[in-house]
Motif scaffolding. Structure first.
Motif, PDB file in Angstrom:
ATOM      1  N   PRO A 183      12.853  13.080 -16.197  1.00 14.87           N
ATOM      2  CA  PRO A 183      13.636  12.293 -17.164  1.00 14.87           C
ATOM      3  C   PRO A 183      14.550  11.275 -16.501  1.00 14.87           C
ATOM      4  O   PRO A 183      14.711  10.156 -17.004  1.00 14.87           O
ATOM      5  N   ILE A 184      15.141  11.633 -15.359  1.00 18.09           N
ATOM      6  CA  ILE A 184      16.016  10.678 -14.666  1.00 18.09           C
ATOM      7  C   ILE A 184      15.206   9.501 -14.152  1.00 18.09           C
ATOM      8  O   ILE A 184      15.615   8.332 -14.267  1.00 18.09           O
ATOM      9  N   ALA A 185      14.027   9.768 -13.591  1.00 16.84           N
ATOM     10  CA  ALA A 185      13.181   8.683 -13.098  1.00 16.84           C
ATOM     11  C   ALA A 185      12.736   7.774 -14.234  1.00 16.84           C
ATOM     12  O   ALA A 185      12.671   6.546 -14.082  1.00 16.84           O
ATOM     13  N   LEU A 186      12.423   8.352 -15.397  1.00 16.93           N
ATOM     14  CA  LEU A 186      12.057   7.533 -16.542  1.00 16.93           C
ATOM     15  C   LEU A 186      13.230   6.676 -17.002  1.00 16.93           C
ATOM     16  O   LEU A 186      13.047   5.507 -17.384  1.00 16.93           O
ATOM     17  N   ALA A 187      14.427   7.243 -16.973  1.00 18.36           N
ATOM     18  CA  ALA A 187      15.609   6.467 -17.345  1.00 18.36           C
ATOM     19  C   ALA A 187      15.810   5.292 -16.387  1.00 18.36           C
ATOM     20  O   ALA A 187      16.159   4.177 -16.807  1.00 18.36           O
ATOM     21  N   VAL A 188      15.588   5.528 -15.095  1.00 16.06           N
ATOM     22  CA  VAL A 188      15.698   4.450 -14.114  1.00 16.06           C
ATOM     23  C   VAL A 188      14.674   3.357 -14.405  1.00 16.06           C
ATOM     24  O   VAL A 188      14.981   2.158 -14.358  1.00 16.06           O
ATOM     25  N   ALA A 189      13.447   3.759 -14.728  1.00 12.60           N
ATOM     26  CA  ALA A 189      12.401   2.783 -15.026  1.00 12.60           C
ATOM     27  C   ALA A 189      12.742   1.967 -16.272  1.00 12.60           C
ATOM     28  O   ALA A 189      12.520   0.747 -16.315  1.00 12.60           O
ATOM     29  N   VAL A 190      13.270   2.628 -17.291  1.00 10.06           N
ATOM     30  CA  VAL A 190      13.654   1.930 -18.516  1.00 10.06           C
ATOM     31  C   VAL A 190      14.757   0.917 -18.224  1.00 10.06           C
ATOM     32  O   VAL A 190      14.708  -0.240 -18.677  1.00 10.06           O
ATOM     33  N   LEU A 191      15.763   1.321 -17.475  1.00 13.18           N
ATOM     34  CA  LEU A 191      16.854   0.407 -17.145  1.00 13.18           C
ATOM     35  C   LEU A 191      16.350  -0.778 -16.328  1.00 13.18           C
ATOM     36  O   LEU A 191      16.811  -1.911 -16.512  1.00 13.18           O
ATOM     37  N   ALA A 192      15.406  -0.527 -15.426  1.00 14.22           N
ATOM     38  CA  ALA A 192      14.853  -1.637 -14.641  1.00 14.22           C
ATOM     39  C   ALA A 192      14.121  -2.623 -15.534  1.00 14.22           C
ATOM     40  O   ALA A 192      14.208  -3.842 -15.335  1.00 14.22           O
ATOM     41  N   PRO A 196      16.842  -8.174 -15.922  1.00 22.83           N
ATOM     42  CA  PRO A 196      16.193  -9.339 -15.297  1.00 22.83           C
ATOM     43  C   PRO A 196      16.850  -9.805 -14.011  1.00 22.83           C
ATOM     44  O   PRO A 196      16.270 -10.629 -13.299  1.00 22.83           O
ATOM     45  N   ASP A 197      18.031  -9.294 -13.694  1.00 20.63           N
ATOM     46  CA  ASP A 197      18.737  -9.749 -12.501  1.00 20.63           C
ATOM     47  C   ASP A 197      18.382  -8.968 -11.245  1.00 20.63           C
ATOM     48  O   ASP A 197      18.963  -9.200 -10.184  1.00 20.63           O
ATOM     49  N   ILE A 198      17.446  -8.040 -11.342  1.00 22.65           N
ATOM     50  CA  ILE A 198      17.073  -7.259 -10.158  1.00 22.65           C
ATOM     51  C   ILE A 198      16.498  -8.160  -9.068  1.00 22.65           C
ATOM     52  O   ILE A 198      16.740  -7.955  -7.882  1.00 22.65           O
ATOM     53  N   GLY A 199      15.727  -9.138  -9.465  1.00 23.25           N
ATOM     54  CA  GLY A 199      15.182 -10.076  -8.493  1.00 23.25           C
ATOM     55  C   GLY A 199      13.892  -9.581  -7.853  1.00 23.25           C
ATOM     56  O   GLY A 199      13.365  -8.521  -8.195  1.00 23.25           O
ATOM     57  N   ASP A 200      13.407 -10.358  -6.881  1.00 20.93           N
ATOM     58  CA  ASP A 200      12.118 -10.074  -6.253  1.00 20.93           C
ATOM     59  C   ASP A 200      12.239  -9.360  -4.905  1.00 20.93           C
ATOM     60  O   ASP A 200      11.217  -9.025  -4.309  1.00 20.93           O
ATOM     61  N   ASP A 201      13.436  -9.160  -4.420  1.00 26.96           N
ATOM     62  CA  ASP A 201      13.589  -8.526  -3.113  1.00 26.96           C
ATOM     63  C   ASP A 201      12.943  -7.144  -3.106  1.00 26.96           C
ATOM     64  O   ASP A 201      13.221  -6.294  -3.966  1.00 26.96           O
ATOM     65  N   LEU A 202      12.048  -6.939  -2.123  1.00 22.81           N
ATOM     66  CA  LEU A 202      11.325  -5.676  -1.941  1.00 22.81           C
ATOM     67  C   LEU A 202      10.539  -5.275  -3.190  1.00 22.81           C
ATOM     68  O   LEU A 202      10.154  -4.124  -3.343  1.00 22.81           O
ATOM     69  N   ASP A 203      10.319  -6.244  -4.083  1.00 21.04           N
ATOM     70  CA  ASP A 203       9.582  -5.962  -5.321  1.00 21.04           C
ATOM     71  C   ASP A 203      10.187  -4.762  -6.059  1.00 21.04           C
ATOM     72  O   ASP A 203       9.476  -3.863  -6.525  1.00 21.04           O
ATOM     73  N   LEU A 204      11.505  -4.766  -6.177  1.00 23.49           N
ATOM     74  CA  LEU A 204      12.206  -3.596  -6.720  1.00 23.49           C
ATOM     75  C   LEU A 204      11.814  -3.276  -8.158  1.00 23.49           C
ATOM     76  O   LEU A 204      11.902  -2.107  -8.578  1.00 23.49           O
ATOM     77  N   GLN A 205      11.422  -4.271  -8.932  1.00 22.66           N
ATOM     78  CA  GLN A 205      10.977  -3.953 -10.285  1.00 22.66           C
ATOM     79  C   GLN A 205       9.805  -2.974 -10.248  1.00 22.66           C
ATOM     80  O   GLN A 205       9.782  -1.975 -10.977  1.00 22.66           O
ATOM     81  N   ARG A 206       8.841  -3.246  -9.391  1.00 26.38           N
ATOM     82  CA  ARG A 206       7.701  -2.328  -9.287  1.00 26.38           C
ATOM     83  C   ARG A 206       8.119  -0.991  -8.705  1.00 26.38           C
ATOM     84  O   ARG A 206       7.660   0.072  -9.148  1.00 26.38           O
ATOM     85  N   VAL A 207       8.968  -1.028  -7.707  1.00 27.04           N
ATOM     86  CA  VAL A 207       9.444   0.215  -7.106  1.00 27.04           C
ATOM     87  C   VAL A 207      10.060   1.111  -8.165  1.00 27.04           C
ATOM     88  O   VAL A 207       9.796   2.318  -8.232  1.00 27.04           O
ATOM     89  N   LEU A 208      10.879   0.551  -9.021  1.00 29.26           N
ATOM     90  CA  LEU A 208      11.602   1.339 -10.011  1.00 29.26           C
ATOM     91  C   LEU A 208      10.749   1.671 -11.237  1.00 29.26           C
ATOM     92  O   LEU A 208      10.834   2.775 -11.779  1.00 29.26           O
ATOM     93  N   GLN A 209       9.913   0.738 -11.659  1.00 28.68           N
ATOM     94  CA  GLN A 209       9.118   0.995 -12.861  1.00 28.68           C
ATOM     95  C   GLN A 209       7.954   1.944 -12.608  1.00 28.68           C
ATOM     96  O   GLN A 209       7.513   2.657 -13.519  1.00 28.68           O
ATOM     97  N   PHE A 210       7.438   1.969 -11.377  1.00 31.99           N
ATOM     98  CA  PHE A 210       6.387   2.938 -11.045  1.00 31.99           C
ATOM     99  C   PHE A 210       6.962   4.267 -10.546  1.00 31.99           C
ATOM    100  O   PHE A 210       6.208   5.226 -10.333  1.00 31.99           O
TER     101      PHE A 210
END
Length: 410
Positions: A183-192, A196-210
């Motif tokens: 559940p915590i990981a899903l919450a992190v993915a939802v917040l990510a 939109p300000d996370i940016g492209d560094d280290l492709d963090l959107q994918r890191v967090l959403q997957f």
């Protein structure tokens, strides 16, 4: 009866150990009832137990990487073929989640010890740097972009998975101690997905959403894999896959495929912010169902392609040059490729190429980049600890490695 009940008398003679029944032997050879988790399967000549690769996971990794290559081959065909678009959306729903679940499952023993950290560096960080640089020069040459910069903070194309796996594995001890990891990981993915300000560094959107798929693999147990490998699950998987394909056929012209890449927030996809959370949860559920259906149809016995499952990271990274090169060099400009016969031909070629790239000769040729030893880079105590830990964690940090306990996988 058990041995205990047969030898309770004072003068009872010890009985020989029970032999497995013929039926049990048949079940073992078929692989249908074998435990999924790797474990000691015998004793080496010197006495210590040895571990055996589980054919199920090698088969799963090989079949998943074939689907990855086919998905990349179908991408340029989606505009002219609704069927190709439907296959593309269906496959993209579960092929990377399946890899990530397996990676998480075999990362459970990661404890941040010196030996395992060293293997994480040599098995993930170093290949990331090598292929990020190689892809950059390839793009400059083949893509006619001589000014394209080298940026280790902005993964290009396939290297995002390496940096994601590096981050996920480093956080494994945290997920092992929290009370509600998934559940915590899903919450992190939802917040990510709404940030939109996370940016492209280290492709963090994918890191967090997957991330939820990796954490799911961490919490899974062998009996969960046994559950989806039952006959009932295999039968149920057929109508589920059929329904998924029909829905994808309907959704293909109506849905933005970028949702499946998980590299953007909802706002970056021109959608209201609240849809990010809804889509994250909905797609996690759909992916979970199709991953289970995929595992249900993965063979559990050793087949001709089973050994190729140990080389899927090689195939994954190396086929990227051909996948991108096919666009740079205009291979899809031929009209006949956009016919049903051409689409079938492209699919077969993609499967053949990725199969070749997973073979032992290719792995030996590129081992210097994928599995460098780098003894010179580490202190002797860390090197000794790594050697003492054996090979149980050597392959868990890869998409394609072994599935020994703690081993590299993807």
């Amino acid at each position: 009866m058990s041995d205990m009940t047969r030898s309770t008398g004072r003068h009872a003679m010890p009985l020989p150990p029970q032999r497995p029944s013929p039926a049990a032997g048949r079940r073992d050879r078929a692989g249908a009832r074998n435990p999924v988790a790797p474990g000691p399967t015998g004793t080496s000549a010197d006495g210590p137990p040895v571990k055996r690769r589980d054919a199920f996971f090698d088969n799963a990794k090989y079949l998943a990487i074939v689907l990855v290559a086919m998905g990349h081959a179908w991408e340029p065909l989606r505009g002219d073929s609704r069927a190709a678009a439907a296959l593309y959306l269906t496959v993209y729903t579960f092929h990377m989640p399946a890899f990530i679940v397996i990676s998480g499952y075999f990362s459970r023993s990661f404890d941040a010890s010196p030996g395992r950290v060293r293997r994480l560096v040599t098995g993930i960080a170093v290949p990331y740097v090598i292929f990020e640089v190689a892809y950059t020069f390839f793009k400059r040459w083949a893509g006619d972009d001589p000014t394209y910069p080298i940026s280790l903070l902005d993964p290009w194309y396939l290297t995002w998975f390496l940096i994601a796996l590096f981050v996920w594995r480093l956080t494994t001890p945290l997920w092992k101690i929290v009370r509600w990891p998934l559940p915590i990981a899903l919450a992190v993915a939802v917040l990510a997905s709404v940030s939109p300000d996370i940016g492209d560094d280290l492709d963090l959107q994918r890191v967090l959403q997957f991330l939820p798929f990796f954490v799911l693999g961490l919490v899974l147990k062998p009996e969960h894999f046994q559950l989806v490998r039952r006959k009932e699950a295999r039968i149920l998987a057929l109508p589920v896959f059929a329904a998924a394909l029909l829905f994808a056929y309907w959704a293909a012209p109506r849905m933005n495929a970028a949702w499946f890449y998980r590299r953007d927030s909802a706002q970056e996809l021109a959608a209201p912010g609240w849809t990010g959370g809804v889509m994250t949860l909905a797609m996690f559920g759909c992916s979970l169902v199709l991953v289970a259906c995929f595992f249900a149809w993965v063979p559990g016995r050793k087949l001709w392609f089973t050994a190729l499952g140990a080389g899927t990271l090689y195939g994954y990274l190396l086929h990227g040059f051909l996948a991108k090169g096919s666009r740079f060099w205009g291979w899809y400009e031929a009209d006949w490729l956009h016919t049903p016969l051409g689409e079938i031909t492209v699919t077969l070629i993609a499967g053949a190429v990725i199969t070749f790239l997973c073979t032992p000769p290719v792995r030996r040729m590129f081992r210097f980049a994928m599995e460098p030893t780098m003894e010179w880079a580490f202190k002797h105590d860390a090197t000794a600890l790594a050697g003492g830990a054996g090979t149980t964690g050597a392959e868990a940090t890869r998409t394609a490695g072994s599935h020994r306990r703690g081993g590299r996988s993807a």
